[in-house]
Design a protein around this motif. Structure first.
Motif, PDB file in Angstrom:
ATOM      1  N   UNK A   6       6.223  49.075 -51.715  1.00 63.99           N
ATOM      2  CA  UNK A   6       5.049  49.574 -51.013  1.00 63.99           C
ATOM      3  C   UNK A   6       4.573  48.597 -49.958  1.00 63.99           C
ATOM      4  N   UNK A   7       3.312  48.716 -49.608  1.00 63.70           N
ATOM      5  CA  UNK A   7       2.706  47.913 -48.548  1.00 63.70           C
ATOM      6  C   UNK A   7       1.627  47.008 -49.126  1.00 63.70           C
ATOM      7  N   UNK A  21       0.066  48.820 -52.408  1.00 65.74           N
ATOM      8  CA  UNK A  21      -0.089  50.273 -52.377  1.00 65.74           C
ATOM      9  C   UNK A  21       1.324  50.829 -52.330  1.00 65.74           C
ATOM     10  N   UNK A  22       1.743  51.464 -53.419  1.00 64.14           N
ATOM     11  CA  UNK A  22       3.124  51.925 -53.531  1.00 64.14           C
ATOM     12  C   UNK A  22       3.364  53.159 -52.675  1.00 64.14           C
ATOM     13  N   UNK A  27      -2.086  51.969 -56.628  1.00 61.47           N
ATOM     14  CA  UNK A  27      -2.536  50.659 -56.174  1.00 61.47           C
ATOM     15  C   UNK A  27      -2.542  49.685 -57.346  1.00 61.47           C
ATOM     16  N   UNK A  28      -1.955  48.504 -57.125  1.00 61.00           N
ATOM     17  CA  UNK A  28      -1.878  47.470 -58.151  1.00 61.00           C
ATOM     18  C   UNK A  28      -2.340  46.143 -57.578  1.00 61.00           C
ATOM     19  N   UNK A  29      -3.058  45.356 -58.369  1.00 58.98           N
ATOM     20  CA  UNK A  29      -3.378  43.979 -57.995  1.00 58.98           C
ATOM     21  C   UNK A  29      -2.115  43.150 -58.163  1.00 58.98           C
ATOM     22  N   UNK A  56     -11.466  44.024 -60.882  1.00 56.72           N
ATOM     23  CA  UNK A  56     -11.684  45.387 -61.365  1.00 56.72           C
ATOM     24  C   UNK A  56     -11.192  46.451 -60.388  1.00 56.72           C
ATOM     25  N   UNK A  57      -9.994  46.258 -59.863  1.00 62.17           N
ATOM     26  CA  UNK A  57      -9.497  47.215 -58.871  1.00 62.17           C
ATOM     27  C   UNK A  57      -8.378  48.092 -59.403  1.00 62.17           C
ATOM     28  N   UNK A  58      -7.947  47.880 -60.609  1.00 59.15           N
ATOM     29  CA  UNK A  58      -6.855  48.665 -61.152  1.00 59.15           C
ATOM     30  C   UNK A  58      -5.880  47.786 -61.895  1.00 59.15           C
ATOM     31  N   UNK A  59      -4.748  48.341 -62.328  1.00 57.84           N
ATOM     32  CA  UNK A  59      -3.768  47.551 -63.068  1.00 57.84           C
ATOM     33  C   UNK A  59      -3.201  46.418 -62.223  1.00 57.84           C
TER      34      UNK A  59
END
Length: 69
Positions: A6-7, A21-22, A27-29, A56-59
């Motif tokens: 991803x980017x 961002x896949x 979306x992954x940290x 706290x933005x996601x996995x």
């Protein structure tokens, strides 16, 4: 170990961190990032589960390697 493509994006929330961002829109940290925001990359690593970080933005992905895609 999984591979994600991803980017890279910089998120300035709580002091800033990098995300992936896949191509599928997830979306992954990133636990560490040697790439610049906007670069397309292939990340190899392990998906971390169960915990929450300050961002706290996601996995999160515990990055083993990152290379340009």
């Amino acid at each position: 170990m999984a591979t994600f493509t991803g980017t890279v994006r910089f998120n300035d929330l709580e002091g800033g961190f990098y995300e992936l961002v896949t191509d599928k829109g997830d979306t992954y940290r990133l636990s560490k990032c040697a790439a610049k925001a906007g670069e397309r990359v292939k990340v190899k690593g392990k998906l971390e589960g169960g915990g929450f970080g300050i961002h706290m933005s996601g996995p999160s992905i515990a990055v083993d390697s990152i290379e340009k895609a």
